[in-house]
Design a protein around this motif. Structure first.
Motif: not given
Length: 197
Positions: A114, A139-140, A142-144, A148, A167, A169
């Motif tokens: 996280y 966010v982009d 971290c997501t890639r 979370k 996006g 979480d």
């Protein structure tokens, strides 16, 4: 006193999870802030394992939170301990992300689950367009990388809606609850709970 305090807090957290488990809240998790220096202690892992066994709590119910700035200072030293925590089922969260000297290299290399965006990115969302772009980019990324994203300091429905649309979480903040005791926390799950006091 830090070692004793950390042990005390960890003991309370694991014991509370054990109590919630007996009360039927078996999917509750607890996040515990741990100073990175404590991860360097040779007895940290064994102490946590002992607490989990004593209270019948699986490791996947614990999230260990570490501040970003302290992670950078002791990165090489704690990498092995973080891997051991992950092997126990514990999750790892980086707290206050974006407030320190961020190094994207350690995001790639560390066993982290996280990333918690600091409230300083959340507060201006509704008023400052640049804040939206910054959060979207974070966010982009971290997501890639498979993390979370948790947003801290959510106080308004507008912030919550914007963060969800971007996006994020999970959301954390006064919009959902002020700090509360174990009975109050259990009531948030719609459960009656007696902690024995």
């Amino acid at each position: 006193l830090m070692t004793s305090l950390t042990h005390h807090v960890m003991s309370l957290a694991v014991a509370q999870l054990g109590n919630w488990n007996k009360a039927g809240l078996g999917d509750a998790t607890v996040s515990v802030n741990v100073p990175v220096g404590q991860l360097q202690r040779t007895d940290f892992i064994s102490t946590l394992e002992s607490l989990l066994t004593q209270h019948g709590v699986p490791g996947n119910r614990i999230i260990i939170e570490l501040t970003e700035s302290s992670m950078i200072e002791r990165l090489d030293v704690v990498r092995g301990t973080l891997a051991k925590l992950r092997s126990m089922g514990c999750s790892i969260a980086i707290d206050d992300f974006g407030t320190g000297y961020s190094s994207y290299g350690w995001l790639r290399d560390l066993p982290v689950d996280y990333i918690k965006l600091d409230r300083s990115f959340v507060t201006p969302l509704a008023e400052e367009p640049t804040a939206v772009h910054i959060v979207r980019s974070m966010v982009d990324l971290c997501t890639r990388l498979g993390f979370k994203v948790v947003a801290e300091g959510v106080e308004t429905r507008t912030q919550a809606d914007m963060l969800t649309a971007l996006g994020v979480d999970r959301l954390q903040g006064y919009l959902f609850s002020v700090p509360t005791d174990p009975i109050g926390a259990a009531s948030l799950f719609g459960q009656k709970f007696d902690d024995g006091r």
